[in-house]
Design a protein around this motif. Structure first.
Motif, PDB file in Angstrom:
ATOM      1  N   UNK A  58       0.829  -1.208   0.000  1.00  0.00           N
ATOM      2  CA  UNK A  58       0.000   0.000   0.000  1.00  0.00           C
ATOM      3  C   UNK A  58       0.863   1.256   0.000  1.00  0.00           C
ATOM      4  N   UNK A  59       1.908   1.260   0.803  1.00  0.00           N
ATOM      5  CA  UNK A  59       2.799   2.422   0.848  1.00  0.00           C
ATOM      6  C   UNK A  59       3.512   2.621  -0.485  1.00  0.00           C
ATOM      7  N   UNK A  60       3.896   1.542  -1.119  1.00  0.00           N
ATOM      8  CA  UNK A  60       4.536   1.640  -2.430  1.00  0.00           C
ATOM      9  C   UNK A  60       3.579   2.246  -3.446  1.00  0.00           C
ATOM     10  N   UNK A  61       2.328   1.761  -3.457  1.00  0.00           N
ATOM     11  CA  UNK A  61       1.338   2.324  -4.380  1.00  0.00           C
ATOM     12  C   UNK A  61       1.078   3.785  -4.069  1.00  0.00           C
ATOM     13  N   UNK A  62       1.017   4.120  -2.792  1.00  0.00           N
ATOM     14  CA  UNK A  62       0.793   5.502  -2.377  1.00  0.00           C
ATOM     15  C   UNK A  62       1.912   6.398  -2.893  1.00  0.00           C
ATOM     16  N   UNK A  63       3.142   5.944  -2.739  1.00  0.00           N
ATOM     17  CA  UNK A  63       4.294   6.732  -3.195  1.00  0.00           C
ATOM     18  C   UNK A  63       4.325   6.870  -4.709  1.00  0.00           C
ATOM     19  N   UNK A  64       3.787   5.875  -5.415  1.00  0.00           N
ATOM     20  CA  UNK A  64       3.745   5.951  -6.871  1.00  0.00           C
ATOM     21  C   UNK A  64       2.656   6.915  -7.344  1.00  0.00           C
ATOM     22  N   UNK A  65       1.533   6.932  -6.657  1.00  0.00           N
ATOM     23  CA  UNK A  65       0.378   7.720  -7.090  1.00  0.00           C
ATOM     24  C   UNK A  65       0.476   9.165  -6.625  1.00  0.00           C
ATOM     25  N   UNK A  66       1.022   9.408  -5.460  1.00  0.00           N
ATOM     26  CA  UNK A  66       1.046  10.753  -4.891  1.00  0.00           C
ATOM     27  C   UNK A  66       1.719  11.786  -5.801  1.00  0.00           C
ATOM     28  N   UNK A  67       2.905  11.525  -6.344  1.00  0.00           N
ATOM     29  CA  UNK A  67       3.517  12.532  -7.224  1.00  0.00           C
ATOM     30  C   UNK A  67       2.644  12.832  -8.449  1.00  0.00           C
ATOM     31  N   UNK A  68       2.019  11.810  -9.003  1.00  0.00           N
ATOM     32  CA  UNK A  68       1.148  12.016 -10.160  1.00  0.00           C
ATOM     33  C   UNK A  68      -0.046  12.898  -9.790  1.00  0.00           C
TER      34      UNK A  68
END
Length: 77
Positions: free
Chosen positions: A55-65
């Motif tokens: 979940x944290x990995x997905x969050x870090x991927x989506x947040x900048x976008x």
């Protein structure tokens, strides 16, 4: 975000269930060793940690976008 919240709740529920089972087992006449009683909790905590890491990995991927999209919207105004 709703699916992530649900996954976090599920992981917490699983840990609660394992703890409740451990308490029942320790309160009954079973004479489990400490390792046998803690091992299932360790497995569930490990699985919960892996889900949280995902979940944290997905969050870090989506947040900048999302931040770029928001910046673009603000500039367009």
């Amino acid at each position: 975000m709703a699916s992530e919240d649900e996954e976090a709740r599920q992981a917490a529920d699983e840990c609660d269930a394992v703890l409740a089972e451990m308490r029942r087992d320790l309160d009954t006449s079973r004479s489990w060793s400490l390792l046998e009683s803690v091992l299932p909790l360790s497995w569930h905590c490990g699985a919960a940690r892996e889900r949280l890491d995902d979940l944290l990995t997905r969050y870090r991927e989506v947040l900048p976008e999302l931040a770029l999209q928001e910046a673009g919207r603000r500039q367009a105004k």
